[in-house]
Design a protein around this motif. Structure first.
Motif, PDB file in Angstrom:
ATOM      1  N   ARG A   3      -3.793 -14.261  -5.077  1.00  0.00           N
ATOM      2  CA  ARG A   3      -2.630 -15.028  -5.543  1.00  0.00           C
ATOM      3  C   ARG A   3      -3.082 -16.148  -6.469  1.00  0.00           C
ATOM      4  NH1 ARG A   3      -0.921 -19.619  -3.731  1.00  0.00           N
ATOM      5  NH2 ARG A   3      -1.953 -19.438  -1.716  1.00  0.00           N
ATOM      6  N   ASN A  56       2.349 -21.329  -4.285  1.00  0.00           N
ATOM      7  CA  ASN A  56       2.783 -20.430  -3.215  1.00  0.00           C
ATOM      8  C   ASN A  56       4.291 -20.550  -2.961  1.00  0.00           C
ATOM      9  OD1 ASN A  56       2.384 -18.380  -1.372  1.00  0.00           O
ATOM     10  ND2 ASN A  56       1.706 -19.733   0.268  1.00  0.00           N
ATOM     11  N   THR A  59       6.691 -16.263  -4.137  1.00  0.00           N
ATOM     12  CA  THR A  59       5.703 -15.195  -4.331  1.00  0.00           C
ATOM     13  C   THR A  59       6.353 -13.814  -4.325  1.00  0.00           C
ATOM     14  OG1 THR A  59       4.026 -16.594  -3.317  1.00  0.00           O
ATOM     15  CG2 THR A  59       3.525 -14.259  -3.468  1.00  0.00           C
ATOM     16  N   THR A  60       7.335 -13.609  -3.478  1.00  0.00           N
ATOM     17  CA  THR A  60       8.024 -12.315  -3.428  1.00  0.00           C
ATOM     18  C   THR A  60       8.706 -12.035  -4.761  1.00  0.00           C
ATOM     19  OG1 THR A  60       8.361 -12.539  -1.056  1.00  0.00           O
ATOM     20  CG2 THR A  60       9.750 -10.946  -2.198  1.00  0.00           C
ATOM     21  N   LYS A  63       6.036 -11.096  -7.299  1.00  0.00           N
ATOM     22  CA  LYS A  63       5.532  -9.739  -7.059  1.00  0.00           C
ATOM     23  C   LYS A  63       6.512  -8.677  -7.555  1.00  0.00           C
ATOM     24  CE  LYS A  63       3.460  -8.698  -3.253  1.00  0.00           C
ATOM     25  NZ  LYS A  63       3.034  -8.552  -1.844  1.00  0.00           N
ATOM     26  N   GLU A 112       0.319  -5.743  -6.064  1.00  0.00           N
ATOM     27  CA  GLU A 112       0.609  -5.362  -4.669  1.00  0.00           C
ATOM     28  C   GLU A 112      -0.248  -6.145  -3.680  1.00  0.00           C
ATOM     29  OE1 GLU A 112      -0.260  -1.210  -4.465  1.00  0.00           O
ATOM     30  OE2 GLU A 112       1.322  -0.651  -5.853  1.00  0.00           O
ATOM     31  N   LYS A 113      -1.417  -6.599  -4.108  1.00  0.00           N
ATOM     32  CA  LYS A 113      -2.350  -7.285  -3.211  1.00  0.00           C
ATOM     33  C   LYS A 113      -2.084  -8.785  -3.101  1.00  0.00           C
ATOM     34  CE  LYS A 113      -6.121  -3.980  -3.973  1.00  0.00           C
ATOM     35  NZ  LYS A 113      -5.388  -2.905  -3.521  1.00  0.00           N
ATOM     36  N   LYS A 115      -0.593 -12.031  -1.811  1.00  0.00           N
ATOM     37  CA  LYS A 115       0.019 -12.410  -0.521  1.00  0.00           C
ATOM     38  C   LYS A 115       0.455 -13.836  -0.566  1.00  0.00           C
ATOM     39  CE  LYS A 115      -2.581  -9.220   2.130  1.00  0.00           C
ATOM     40  NZ  LYS A 115      -3.002  -8.288   2.595  1.00  0.00           N
TER      41      LYS A 115
END
Length: 115
Positions: A3, A56, A59-60, A63, A112-113, A115
């Motif tokens: 991230r 942070n 984040t969703t 992504k 995808e990685k 978090k």
């Protein structure tokens, strides 16, 4: 870790869109309208997404949207590989401009990685 790496890369690239605006405009096909606006908007998007990852926050959202952003800027990367490109008056070696193309897909898959 991933991230923060993506966040730093996006944030740094976004800032470069404004610091080296002409260099980024040069990789967009000259026949396309609003090249400067495209550079500024893509830079702003990179700064915002990068900051979101570094802080942070959202984040969703990042992504979900980042793969589409990477796909949207891909034509400029193809144009950069096909036409000789310069940064700071020096021609970028072809192995770098062509090598960047598959890297774009690695970046998309790597989202995808996060978090």
């Amino acid at each position: 870790m991933i991230r923060n790496l993506y966040g730093a890369l996006l944030f740094g690239a976004g800032i470069l869109h404004f610091v080296r605006e002409k260099a980024f405009m040069s990789i967009i096909p000259k026949s396309w309208p609003f090249r400067r606006l495209m550079v500024q908007l893509s830079g702003l998007i990179e700064v915002i997404l990068g900051m979101m990852l570094l802080l942070n926050k959202g984040t969703t959202f990042v992504k979900r949207t980042l793969p589409a952003f990477f796909i949207a800027v891909f034509p400029a990367n193809v144009n950069m590989a096909i036409k000789p490109s310069k940064i700071g008056g020096k021609v970028i070696p072809k192995w770098i401009t062509w090598g960047r193309l598959p890297l774009q897909w690695v970046l998309i898959k790597g989202v995808e990685k996060i978090k």
